[in-house]
Design a protein around this motif. Structure first.
Motif, PDB file in Angstrom:
ATOM      1  N   TRP A 169      48.938  34.237  47.142  1.00 38.82           N
ATOM      2  CA  TRP A 169      49.305  34.162  45.733  1.00 38.82           C
ATOM      3  C   TRP A 169      48.075  34.222  44.825  1.00 38.82           C
ATOM      4  N   LYS A 170      46.930  33.750  45.340  1.00 39.80           N
ATOM      5  CA  LYS A 170      45.710  33.741  44.543  1.00 39.80           C
ATOM      6  C   LYS A 170      44.931  35.054  44.642  1.00 39.80           C
ATOM      7  N   ARG A 225      44.348  38.523  43.719  1.00 39.06           N
ATOM      8  CA  ARG A 225      44.742  39.422  42.630  1.00 39.06           C
ATOM      9  C   ARG A 225      45.120  40.804  43.142  1.00 39.06           C
TER      10      ARG A 225
END
Length: 402
Positions: free
Chosen positions: A217-218, A220
């Motif tokens: 999720w982190k 990019r």
């Protein structure tokens, strides 16, 4: 996890060929039915929006099984997933056409859901196998594997068009193709390695599963890939469901001419996927995706504003080229670097969501605006893909990241 590198060259080649066969037969029955959707709509006596709702039932089944496929593969491996999935799909299609022949929209919807359950688990299984072969051999293989799907879909569309021309019974068309599909796992199962997918999932289960998910999720780049694949697979999925309906309803063309447009689209996808790996290796994934997405936008606009059958066929060709490499290249890009399995699964889930859920829901817009006008949504989706394709990177060369 069993990769191609763990097998002998002969066994790896047999595995590769077998996976290509599965990709090919996976689109055969489906596309032959999609070509005859105008007839299906007539037989079950539903509106365009109601047909979209029935197709949505199939999407519910697919999304459900996609969500559970990872755990299933973790326990049983891709071999069991693929064989089980194909068996369920076959039963689902036979059930669908049985109720279509009897004019039952409800029965059609129920077995569309059943087929969808099989589609999700089998599709994830063959893509995991494909990614394993690609990662181990250092060659860009997924586009050609997806070309196999397009070839099967093109063949199915051709069968559907021919069946329409000679007024061949839809029931027997689907039953015969389903029997051909089911013959594949019966004759090729021994070439699929039993352990693929099991060990890696078990290792992930032994560690803290939440940490890798949080890391994804982190990331990019992975978020860019997930958004990009969502847009391009929405446009691809809608071509299966709504191109023929648009030409019949808005262009007032015959079922056969609409079927030709669909065949043109599938043919364009097939050729683009066949050569797509070499193109991406030469120019980079992101640039390839952006150029093709731009072509897809032009194709959709030709269909929306053309009003002419020949322009619609040209538009279908550009549409097919535009969406052909979305799924394989986005998944290939997601598989680069550390923890490739989780990244591929994350990006793939976004693609499956758009491909399976989006097009049926577009039926409601098609009912309200007209199917051709609804295609403006797909233009917007390809614009999104054009922007977020940057996450795929432009590293060149067959060995980069594979």
């Amino acid at each position: 996890m069993t990769f191609a590198a763990d097998l002998s060259p002969r066994a790896t080649k047999a595995w590769h060929i077998t996976v290509l066969i599965y990709f090919t037969i996976f689109g055969l029955t489906f596309s032959s039915l999609m070509v005859r959707l105008p007839l299906v709509r007539e037989l079950v006596d539903v509106t365009t929006s109601e047909l979209g709702l029935i197709l949505f039932f199939g999407s519910i089944g697919s999304i459900t099984s996609v969500t559970l496929a990872g755990r299933f593969i973790a326990r049983f491996g891709t071999k069991v997933a693929v064989i089980t999935g194909v068996s369920i799909v076959t039963a689902g299609f036979v059930g669908q056409v049985s109720f279509i022949a009897n004019g039952s929209a409800v029965g059609y919807a129920v077995f569309a859901l059943v087929a969808g359950l099989g589609v999700g688990v089998a599709d994830v299984g063959i893509n995991v196998d494909g990614a394993a072969i690609e990662a181990a051999t250092g060659k860009t293989a997924l586009p050609k594997m997806h070309a196999g799907f397009s070839i099967g879909s093109l063949a199915g569309a051709g069968i559907g068009i021919f069946a329409t021309q000679i007024n061949f019974d839809l029931f027997w068309q689907i039953v015969i193709l389903s029997a051909i599909t089911m013959a594949v796992p019966l004759t090729t199962a021994r070439f699929l390695p039993a352990g693929n997918g099991i060990e890696e999932r078990k290792q992930a289960k032994g560690s803290k599963v939440r940490e890798p998910r949080a890391a994804i999720w982190k990331d990019r780049r992975i978020i860019f890939l997930a958004i990009g694949i969502l847009g391009i697979t929405l446009a691809e999925g809608a071509s299966n469901d709504w191109l023929t309906i648009a030409l019949v309803d808005d262009y007032q063309e015959s079922d056969a001419n609409a079927g030709i447009a669909y065949a043109v689209l599938l043919g364009a996808m097939t050729v683009t996927r066949f050569f797509g790996g070499n193109i991406a290796d030469r120019f980079g994934k992101a640039r390839t995706l952006q150029v093709l997405a731009f072509g897809g936008i032009i194709g959709l606009l030709l269909i929306i504003f053309g009003g002419n059958l020949y322009l619609a066929w040209l538009g279908a060709l550009l549409w097919g080229c535009g969406v052909a490499l979305g799924f394989p290249l986005y998944l290939s890009a997601a598989g680069e670097g550390e923890d490739p399995a989780r990244k591929v699964a994350f990006v793939a889930s976004s693609g499956y969501l758009a491909f399976l859920v989006g097009p049926p829901l577009l039926g409601f817009l098609g009912q309200a605006w007209g199917v051709t006008n609804m295609f403006f949504v797909l233009v917007a989706a390809l614009v999104v893909t054009f922007i977020f394709a940057a996450g795929a990177g432009n590293t060149k060369g067959a060995g980069s990241g594979h």
